[in-house]
Design an enzyme around this catalytic site. Sequence first.
Site, mmCIF file in Angstrom:
data_model
loop_
_atom_site.group_PDB
_atom_site.id
_atom_site.type_symbol
_atom_site.label_atom_id
_atom_site.label_comp_id
_atom_site.label_asym_id
_atom_site.label_seq_id
_atom_site.Cartn_x
_atom_site.Cartn_y
_atom_site.Cartn_z
ATOM 1 N N LYS A 1 100.774 92.277 37.908
ATOM 2 C CA LYS A 1 101.768 93.078 37.813
ATOM 3 C C LYS A 1 102.973 93.064 38.757
ATOM 4 C CE LYS A 1 96.942 95.877 37.816
ATOM 5 N NZ LYS A 1 96.099 97.014 37.927
ATOM 6 N N TYR B 1 95.780 100.123 27.808
ATOM 7 C CA TYR B 1 94.882 100.557 28.483
ATOM 8 C C TYR B 1 94.343 101.433 27.870
ATOM 9 C CZ TYR B 1 95.929 98.372 33.317
ATOM 10 O OH TYR B 1 96.623 97.514 34.148
ATOM 11 N N ASN C 1 98.309 97.285 42.886
ATOM 12 C CA ASN C 1 96.664 96.533 43.073
ATOM 13 C C ASN C 1 96.956 95.387 42.518
ATOM 14 O OD1 ASN C 1 96.111 96.866 40.590
ATOM 15 N ND2 ASN C 1 94.278 97.363 41.490
ATOM 16 N N HIS D 1 95.013 91.941 37.815
ATOM 17 C CA HIS D 1 94.404 93.401 36.894
ATOM 18 C C HIS D 1 93.175 91.379 35.733
ATOM 19 C CE1 HIS D 1 92.484 94.971 33.040
ATOM 20 N NE2 HIS D 1 92.482 93.270 32.484
ATOM 21 N N GLU E 1 91.200 91.746 25.161
ATOM 22 C CA GLU E 1 92.287 91.426 25.819
ATOM 23 C C GLU E 1 93.363 90.446 25.681
ATOM 24 O OE1 GLU E 1 91.306 92.518 29.696
ATOM 25 O OE2 GLU E 1 90.695 94.918 29.325
HETATM 26 N N1 UDP Z 1 94.126 102.504 38.658
HETATM 27 C C1 UDP Z 1 94.464 104.121 40.010
HETATM 28 N N2 UDP Z 1 93.617 105.056 39.881
HETATM 29 C C2 UDP Z 1 92.863 105.059 40.085
HETATM 30 C C3 UDP Z 1 91.833 104.075 40.055
HETATM 31 C C4 UDP Z 1 92.843 102.769 39.195
HETATM 32 O O1 UDP Z 1 95.847 103.882 39.274
HETATM 33 O O2 UDP Z 1 91.502 105.709 40.802
HETATM 34 C C5 UDP Z 1 95.145 101.857 38.705
HETATM 35 C C6 UDP Z 1 94.466 100.334 38.759
HETATM 36 O O3 UDP Z 1 96.230 99.869 38.763
HETATM 37 C C7 UDP Z 1 93.726 100.301 38.217
HETATM 38 C C8 UDP Z 1 94.135 99.786 36.454
HETATM 39 O O4 UDP Z 1 93.849 101.298 36.929
HETATM 40 O O5 UDP Z 1 93.994 98.591 38.446
HETATM 41 C C9 UDP Z 1 92.503 99.418 35.721
HETATM 42 O O6 UDP Z 1 91.116 101.004 36.326
HETATM 43 P P1 UDP Z 1 90.236 100.272 36.301
HETATM 44 O O7 UDP Z 1 89.221 101.318 37.235
HETATM 45 O O8 UDP Z 1 89.844 99.684 35.372
HETATM 46 O O9 UDP Z 1 90.328 99.242 37.609
HETATM 47 P P2 UDP Z 1 90.595 97.562 37.372
HETATM 48 O O10 UDP Z 1 89.544 97.276 36.740
HETATM 49 O O11 UDP Z 1 91.728 96.882 37.486
HETATM 50 O O12 UDP Z 1 89.687 97.091 39.127
HETATM 51 MG MG MG Z 2 89.562 97.197 34.746
#
Ligand code: UDP
Ligand code: MG
Length: 139
Positions: free
Chosen positions: A10, A50, A113, A116, A127
Site C-alpha cells: 500500500k 474496495y 497497514n 493487502h 482481485e
Molecule cells: N480499514 C480501516 N479501518 C477499519 C478496518 C479496515 O481503515 O476499521 C482498512 C484497512 O486498510 C484494511 C482495509 O480497510 O486493510 C480493508 O479492510 P478488511 O476488513 O478487508 O481488512 P484486511 O482484509 O485488509 O485485513
Molecule cells: Mg479484506
Amino acid sequence: MTQRTLSIIKPDAVERNLQGRILSMIQEKGLKIVALKMLYLTREQARGFYDVHREKPFFDSLTDYMSSGPIVVSVLEGDGAIDRYREIMGATNPESAGQGTIRKAFALDIEKNSVHGSDAPETAYREISFFFSQMELVG
Ligand code: UDP
Ligand code: MG
C-alpha cells in the site's frame, strides 16, 4: 492445493521504500511471485477495488488513501497461498498483529497497514483479474 492470491503493498509502505523488504518476507516464507507491477490507482479505481466495503464508515478515507500514491501489486502462488499470505501479513489492526508479521513490522495504523491480501478463492480471482491480464501471469 496450489492457490494464487493478490498482494498489494500500500501507499504508506511504498512511500517509505519498503517494497523490497516486504517482498523478501513473502519470498522467505516460500510463496512465489508470478506477477508484479507498480501503479497508481485513481480514486474511482480504488472505490471499485474496495466495493465490498462501500457501506463501511472507513470507505471514503480508505479509498482516498489507497489512491494517494503508488502501490505495488503482485500475484503470489503456493500451497494454500491465500491463508498463508494472510498469516504473513498479520491482523488488520497492527496492534493485534503477531510478531514477525508484515503489519507488526511496518503498519502505521489500522488504515495505513502496509499490505493487502485476498481473503478467499472467489475474492482472489476477482482481485487478480482486476489488476492483471492472463498474459501478465507467469507460470
Ligand atoms: N480499514 C480501516 N479501518 C477499519 C478496518 C479496515 O481503515 O476499521 C482498512 C484497512 O486498510 C484494511 C482495509 O480497510 O486493510 C480493508 O479492510 P478488511 O476488513 O478487508 O481488512 P484486511 O482484509 O485488509 O485485513
Ligand atoms: Mg479484506
